[in-house]
Design a protein around this motif. Structure first.
Motif, PDB file in Angstrom:
ATOM      1  N   ILE A   1       0.876  -1.178   0.000  1.00  0.00           N
ATOM      2  CA  ILE A   1       0.000   0.000   0.000  1.00  0.00           C
ATOM      3  C   ILE A   1       0.911   1.224   0.000  1.00  0.00           C
ATOM      4  CG2 ILE A   1      -1.906   1.190   1.119  1.00  0.00           C
ATOM      5  CD1 ILE A   1      -2.603  -1.407   2.531  1.00  0.00           C
ATOM      6  N   GLY A   2       0.907   1.931  -1.119  1.00  0.00           N
ATOM      7  CA  GLY A   2       1.826   3.037  -1.309  1.00  0.00           C
ATOM      8  C   GLY A   2       1.172   4.388  -1.057  1.00  0.00           C
ATOM      9  N   TYR A   3       1.914   5.256  -0.408  1.00  0.00           N
ATOM     10  CA  TYR A   3       1.442   6.633  -0.228  1.00  0.00           C
ATOM     11  C   TYR A   3       1.391   7.341  -1.577  1.00  0.00           C
ATOM     12  CZ  TYR A   3       1.158  11.348   1.725  1.00  0.00           C
ATOM     13  OH  TYR A   3       0.773  12.631   2.032  1.00  0.00           O
ATOM     14  N   THR A   4       2.351   7.005  -2.445  1.00  0.00           N
ATOM     15  CA  THR A   4       2.369   7.479  -3.831  1.00  0.00           C
ATOM     16  C   THR A   4       2.720   6.296  -4.724  1.00  0.00           C
ATOM     17  OG1 THR A   4       4.712   8.056  -3.757  1.00  0.00           O
ATOM     18  CG2 THR A   4       3.142   9.793  -3.152  1.00  0.00           C
ATOM     19  N   TRP A   5       2.539   6.458  -6.026  1.00  0.00           N
ATOM     20  CA  TRP A   5       3.046   5.469  -6.977  1.00  0.00           C
ATOM     21  C   TRP A   5       4.546   5.701  -7.123  1.00  0.00           C
ATOM     22  CZ3 TRP A   5      -0.220   1.697  -8.153  1.00  0.00           C
ATOM     23  CH2 TRP A   5      -1.584   1.948  -8.042  1.00  0.00           C
ATOM     24  N   PRO A   6       5.335   4.631  -7.165  1.00  0.00           N
ATOM     25  CA  PRO A   6       6.799   4.786  -7.152  1.00  0.00           C
ATOM     26  C   PRO A   6       7.323   5.592  -8.354  1.00  0.00           C
ATOM     27  CG  PRO A   6       6.170   2.496  -6.782  1.00  0.00           C
ATOM     28  CD  PRO A   6       4.925   3.221  -7.181  1.00  0.00           C
TER      29      PRO A   6
ATOM     30  N   LEU B   1       2.686  -4.714   3.054  1.00  0.00           N
ATOM     31  CA  LEU B   1       3.770  -3.753   3.259  1.00  0.00           C
ATOM     32  C   LEU B   1       3.213  -2.342   3.134  1.00  0.00           C
ATOM     33  CD1 LEU B   1       6.856  -3.070   3.467  1.00  0.00           C
ATOM     34  CD2 LEU B   1       6.919  -3.210   0.979  1.00  0.00           C
ATOM     35  N   PHE B   2       3.328  -1.567   4.200  1.00  0.00           N
ATOM     36  CA  PHE B   2       2.871  -0.175   4.195  1.00  0.00           C
ATOM     37  C   PHE B   2       4.044   0.731   3.841  1.00  0.00           C
ATOM     38  CE2 PHE B   2       0.391  -2.423   7.460  1.00  0.00           C
ATOM     39  CZ  PHE B   2      -0.891  -2.231   6.971  1.00  0.00           C
ATOM     40  N   ASP B   3       3.852   1.570   2.856  1.00  0.00           N
ATOM     41  CA  ASP B   3       4.877   2.507   2.432  1.00  0.00           C
ATOM     42  C   ASP B   3       4.648   3.833   3.155  1.00  0.00           C
ATOM     43  OD1 ASP B   3       6.798   3.910   0.965  1.00  0.00           O
ATOM     44  OD2 ASP B   3       5.356   4.441  -0.584  1.00  0.00           O
ATOM     45  N   ARG B   4       5.398   4.054   4.231  1.00  0.00           N
ATOM     46  CA  ARG B   4       5.301   5.208   5.119  1.00  0.00           C
ATOM     47  C   ARG B   4       4.196   4.996   6.168  1.00  0.00           C
ATOM     48  NH1 ARG B   4       6.070   7.047  -0.042  1.00  0.00           N
ATOM     49  NH2 ARG B   4       7.722   8.547  -0.465  1.00  0.00           N
TER      50      ARG B   4
ATOM     51  N   GLU C   1      -0.136   3.228   6.874  1.00  0.00           N
ATOM     52  CA  GLU C   1      -0.489   2.307   7.956  1.00  0.00           C
ATOM     53  C   GLU C   1      -1.587   2.901   8.826  1.00  0.00           C
ATOM     54  OE1 GLU C   1      -0.836   0.388  11.656  1.00  0.00           O
ATOM     55  OE2 GLU C   1      -0.081   2.444  11.445  1.00  0.00           O
ATOM     56  N   GLU C   2      -1.524   4.202   9.081  1.00  0.00           N
ATOM     57  CA  GLU C   2      -2.581   4.847   9.864  1.00  0.00           C
ATOM     58  C   GLU C   2      -3.944   4.669   9.203  1.00  0.00           C
ATOM     59  OE1 GLU C   2      -0.781   8.593  12.407  1.00  0.00           O
ATOM     60  OE2 GLU C   2      -1.508   8.977  10.384  1.00  0.00           O
ATOM     61  N   GLN C   3      -3.980   4.835   7.891  1.00  0.00           N
ATOM     62  CA  GLN C   3      -5.259   4.770   7.176  1.00  0.00           C
ATOM     63  C   GLN C   3      -5.767   3.348   7.008  1.00  0.00           C
ATOM     64  OE1 GLN C   3      -7.301   7.075   6.156  1.00  0.00           O
ATOM     65  NE2 GLN C   3      -6.092   8.890   6.641  1.00  0.00           N
ATOM     66  N   PHE C   4      -4.869   2.411   6.715  1.00  0.00           N
ATOM     67  CA  PHE C   4      -5.303   1.071   6.315  1.00  0.00           C
ATOM     68  C   PHE C   4      -4.887  -0.044   7.260  1.00  0.00           C
ATOM     69  CE2 PHE C   4      -5.138   3.579   2.392  1.00  0.00           C
ATOM     70  CZ  PHE C   4      -6.413   3.326   1.870  1.00  0.00           C
ATOM     71  N   GLY C   5      -4.031   0.253   8.251  1.00  0.00           N
ATOM     72  CA  GLY C   5      -3.534  -0.787   9.143  1.00  0.00           C
ATOM     73  C   GLY C   5      -4.632  -1.501   9.897  1.00  0.00           C
ATOM     74  N   TRP C   6      -5.600  -0.754  10.417  1.00  0.00           N
ATOM     75  CA  TRP C   6      -6.667  -1.385  11.201  1.00  0.00           C
ATOM     76  C   TRP C   6      -7.550  -2.245  10.303  1.00  0.00           C
ATOM     77  CZ3 TRP C   6     -11.848  -0.584  10.259  1.00  0.00           C
ATOM     78  CH2 TRP C   6     -12.189   0.534   9.479  1.00  0.00           C
ATOM     79  N   ARG C   7      -7.735  -1.840   9.068  1.00  0.00           N
ATOM     80  CA  ARG C   7      -8.538  -2.646   8.136  1.00  0.00           C
ATOM     81  C   ARG C   7      -7.823  -3.959   7.814  1.00  0.00           C
ATOM     82  NH1 ARG C   7     -12.818   0.165   5.853  1.00  0.00           N
ATOM     83  NH2 ARG C   7     -12.761   2.456   6.089  1.00  0.00           N
ATOM     84  N   VAL C   8      -6.499  -3.888   7.610  1.00  0.00           N
ATOM     85  CA  VAL C   8      -5.725  -5.092   7.345  1.00  0.00           C
ATOM     86  C   VAL C   8      -5.757  -6.024   8.549  1.00  0.00           C
ATOM     87  CG1 VAL C   8      -3.374  -5.958   6.960  1.00  0.00           C
ATOM     88  CG2 VAL C   8      -4.212  -3.991   5.649  1.00  0.00           C
TER      89      VAL C   8
END
Length: 412
Positions: free
Chosen positions: A9-14, A84-87, A91-98
């Motif tokens: 899960i990327g904060y931006t596209w690489p 894998l959380f990128d930044r 993780e704040e946004q999607f960690g609990w859902r995962v």
């Protein structure tokens, strides 16, 4: 059984051609592809002209939305073995859902660098206050980022300085962390780069993405104080400024008559860096390790940078150039490197030694693979021992989760 699934899960596209973070992500993607993972890269961000075409690597892509339960359906169907959380922000946004939807998936945070460290240092610089760990601990961003690290099973830390900060100041258990700098082939394996000798090179170079505040401050400092000193001693030399997304006030600094040339994004970093005699990176704040300094080492270009610029990159090995912290000392060091071939050659060799010692892809990949195998084998015990992580995750479920659900309902 089929391939194991990895969700990034990327904060931006690489964007490997514009940012060190993009290169870092590409290295991680290649590691997992080499270890037979089927990868899906998801992001809420928009693509840009510099976004890497992940499909050419065999990586699937997925657009996702913030505060949307559709993500839960997506991740449940994907059923990844690793997320894998990128930044920390993702993780704040999607960690609990995962954690809620695929609880058995290993959760890894790639910090890129400690964003809180960079932010607090910038605040200190602008306020003319000396940075210290107490100020860092007091920052709300530090609390958020450290909480994210605790919520994950493993966090990848790019700098030895940041490892020390987390273990010595926070007293974080090292089982939650893995020092993983850039994963690079050894210089011997990359000898086809065709590095130019001293006499075939000329001019100075400074590289940096325009969206990154430390880079733009460095260019401003170069223009106002450092470059005039260098130019006075070397009236025929030029300084070439390269970087994507350069803001207007930087572009307006282009002054060919003074040898200060703002050239913008360089498609071929190897070419522009490899043709330059000395790399300048006068960074006054920042964090992590610097891609521009790694590139300089790879392409045999000695660098003059600051203590913060070189931080956590070379440990006990000599720097590939000079480290200085005042405009006068930076200029003096740059002029000496530019004029002295023997000093220049020694600096180049120092850079090769740093790459081969601390950024060896083979050894770093093995360490990462062994760490992942051990976590998969003992994940339940690992999570039980991480009580602080369980506690922070519980609180997140009670706050972030319900705020997100409220936003989702509000948006309907």
């Amino acid at each position: 059984m089929g391939q194991q699934q990895l969700l990034i899960i990327g904060y931006t596209w690489p964007e490997p051609s514009t940012t060190a973070a993009g290169n870092r992500m590409l290295q991680l993607i290649r590691f997992f592809l080499e270890h037979d993972y089927k990868i899906t890269f998801a992001s809420t961000a928009s693509h840009t002209e510099h976004s890497l075409d992940l499909n050419t690597l065999g990586v699937a892509t997925q657009d996702i939305l913030l505060n949307d339960s559709g993500f839960n359906v997506f991740v449940k169907n994907l059923d990844p073995k690793i997320v894998l959380f990128d930044r920390y922000l993702t993780e704040e946004q999607f960690g609990w859902r995962v954690a809620e939807t695929v609880p058995n998936a290993l959760r890894i945070l790639d910090t890129e660098d400690l964003h809180s460290l960079r932010a607090v240092r910038e605040q200190c610089f602008k306020s003319n206050v000396e940075f210290n760990s107490t100020l860092w601990l007091a920052s709300d961003m530090t609390k958020r980022e450290v909480a994210s690290i605790y919520r994950c099973d493993l966090s990848l830390i790019i700098s030895t300085f940041e490892m020390d900060l987390l273990t010595a100041v926070i007293k974080m258990d090292e089982s939650l962390l893995l020092h993983l700098p850039f994963q690079l082939e050894t210089i011997e394996k990359e000898n086809a780069l065709g590095r130019l000798p001293f006499n075939a090179r000329k001019d100075f170079i400074c590289m940096g993405n325009g969206k990154h505040a430390p880079n733009m401050d460095a260019v401003v400092w170069l223009k106002s104080e450092i470059w005039p000193l260098i130019r006075k001693a070397l009236p025929k030399a030029e300084l070439h400024i390269h970087g994507a997304y350069l803001p207007a006030h930087i572009k307006q600094m282009h002054k060919p008559e003074t040898g200060f040339l703002v050239k913008g994004w360089a498609k071929e970093v190897q070419e522009v860096m490899g043709n330059s005699r000395v790399n300048l990176a006068p960074l006054r704040f920042g964090a992590g390790i610097k891609g521009k300094l790694i590139d300089a080492m790879l392409y045999g270009t000695p660098s003059v940078t600051t203590t913060i610029g070189a931080e956590g990159m070379n440990n006990d090995l000599p720097w590939n150039g000079q480290i200085a912290n005042s405009a006068e000392e930076i200029a003096k060091s740059a002029i000496a490197l530019y004029n002295n071939e023997s000093e220049w050659l020694q600096a180049q060799q120092n850079g090769f030694g740093i790459i081969d010692t601390y950024y060896n892809k083979e050894s770093l990949d093995k360490n990462l693979a062994d760490t992942l195998d051990a976590l998969h084998a003992h994940l339940e015990e690992h999570r039980t021992n991480n009580f602080i992580g369980a506690m922070v995750r519980h609180q997140s479920m009670a706050s972030t989760k319900y705020l997100s659900k409220w936003i989702e309902e509000k948006n309907k």
